[in-house]
Write an enzyme that holds these catalytic residues in place. Structure first.
Site, PDB file in Angstrom:
ATOM      1  N   GLU A  60     -48.313  35.008 -77.564  1.00  0.00           N
ATOM      2  CA  GLU A  60     -47.698  34.153 -76.544  1.00  0.00           C
ATOM      3  C   GLU A  60     -48.590  34.095 -75.296  1.00  0.00           C
ATOM      4  O   GLU A  60     -49.142  35.119 -74.883  1.00  0.00           O
ATOM      5  CB  GLU A  60     -46.334  34.727 -76.175  1.00  0.00           C
ATOM      6  CG  GLU A  60     -45.616  34.007 -75.043  1.00  0.00           C
ATOM      7  CD  GLU A  60     -44.386  34.766 -74.557  1.00  0.00           C
ATOM      8  OE1 GLU A  60     -43.479  34.123 -74.011  1.00  0.00           O
ATOM      9  OE2 GLU A  60     -44.335  36.015 -74.728  1.00  0.00           O
ATOM     10  N   LYS A 131     -40.395  26.973 -75.616  1.00  0.00           N
ATOM     11  CA  LYS A 131     -39.569  28.176 -75.766  1.00  0.00           C
ATOM     12  C   LYS A 131     -38.136  27.882 -75.338  1.00  0.00           C
ATOM     13  O   LYS A 131     -37.894  27.338 -74.256  1.00  0.00           O
ATOM     14  CB  LYS A 131     -40.166  29.297 -74.911  1.00  0.00           C
ATOM     15  CG  LYS A 131     -39.491  30.656 -75.054  1.00  0.00           C
ATOM     16  CD  LYS A 131     -40.238  31.682 -74.206  1.00  0.00           C
ATOM     17  CE  LYS A 131     -39.658  33.079 -74.316  1.00  0.00           C
ATOM     18  NZ  LYS A 131     -40.418  34.051 -73.476  1.00  0.00           N
ATOM     19  N   CYS A 165     -41.475  34.719 -78.592  1.00  0.00           N
ATOM     20  CA  CYS A 165     -41.076  36.004 -78.007  1.00  0.00           C
ATOM     21  C   CYS A 165     -39.560  36.220 -77.994  1.00  0.00           C
ATOM     22  O   CYS A 165     -38.963  36.500 -79.021  1.00  0.00           O
ATOM     23  CB  CYS A 165     -41.688  36.124 -76.604  1.00  0.00           C
ATOM     24  SG  CYS A 165     -41.838  37.839 -76.015  1.00  0.00           S
TER      25      CYS A 165
END
Length: 282
Positions: A60, A131, A165
């Protein structure tokens, strides 16, 4: 206990098979806030990736690190459009080495900031998604905006999904409805102090979704003093670690077998009993 067992032997061509999807995780050390150094580090690493590799996966925010604690105006200096220096460099490297490259970067779209996942193919084809779950404990939600779709791409006969993540903590977002993906990628800056959770969540996502899972973390120390140990894993559809580790470079490799995946799904079709649901936009 790590899920992926390291090996001290060097990789050879017998590990890779052209009939499978050959992947490589690069848990690179990130210099927080130093984009140029990180891009140069990637350029130095890629020539050492096994030549039979189809897909390289980076952590990431590989070019900046998770620098969300800085003021938004300062953070904005690191943001780029999809045609900026980071993605342009990734496209050049993807073409040069004949591999797809996946990761995430700080993106600017219409003045809004996003933690944006990317999947770039050697052909120049590209796919992006932002995200979804922003890590409020590190104030990511103060500067970034959440995404509303999961990255999904078909590459070399494989259906691939990708999350970033903190997304991996949320099983509904990662759910593999009707076996829509064969491989789930998770890219992360996951600190060592909470690494046990990362290891277990990856394993859970593989088991419950009857899918391969590849999770790549970074190494280094961030601007708040948190350490990252590079814990990364390639898991099969039973949650077993299947990675071969290049002990010299720290790369993790695996050849994923669609035949084995399809055979297991046919033998143990738990997806047929899954709940139907719809994810509402935030």
């Amino acid at each position: 206990m790590p899920l992926s067992t390291p090996t001290n032997s060097s990789l050879d061509s017998s590990i890779m098979s052209s009939s499978k999807l050959n992947i490589c995780l690069v848990p690179m050390k990130i210099e927080w806030g130093d984009k140029q150094t990180n891009l140069e580090a990637l350029e130095k690493l890629l020539p050492d990736v096994h030549p039979a590799t189809d897909l390289v996966i980076l952590p990431e925010l590989f070019s900046t690190g998770f620098i969300t604690s800085m003021p938004k105006d300062e953070l904005r200096k690191y943001a780029e459009r999809n045609t900026g220096a980071t993605i342009d460099r990734i496209k050049l490297l993807s073409d040069k080495y004949g591999v797809a490259i996946a990761g995430s970067f700080i993106a600017d779209s219409g003045g809004l900031l996003f933690n944006r996942a990317f999947f770039i193919e050697p052909s120049g084809e590209e796919c992006f998604a932002d995200k979804r779950h922003l890590f409020s404990m590190a104030r990511e939600n103060d500067s970034f905006n959440p995404g509303n779709s999961r990255l999904s791409v078909r590459y070399r006969g494989w259906n691939i999904a990708m999350v970033v993540c903190y997304d991996i903590r949320f099983p509904v977002w990662c759910r593999n409805r009707d076996n829509e993906y064969d491989l789930l990628i998770a890219v992360a800056n996951w600190p060592a102090v909470r690494i046990d959770a990362w290891n277990k969540l990856l394993q859970a996502r593989a088991i419950e979704n009857l899918s391969y899972v590849a999770g790549v973390n970074c190494m280094g120390t961030d601007n708040n003093g948190f350490e990252y140990d590079g814990s990364s894993h390639i898991l099969d559809f039973k949650g077993n670690g299947i990675a071969y580790v290049d002990s010299d470079k720290g790369f993790l490799y695996a050849s994923l077998s669609k035949e084995k995946l399809d055979k297991f799904r046919s033998k143990f079709p738990a997806h047929n009993d899954a709940d139907l649901f719809e994810i509402l936009d935030k």
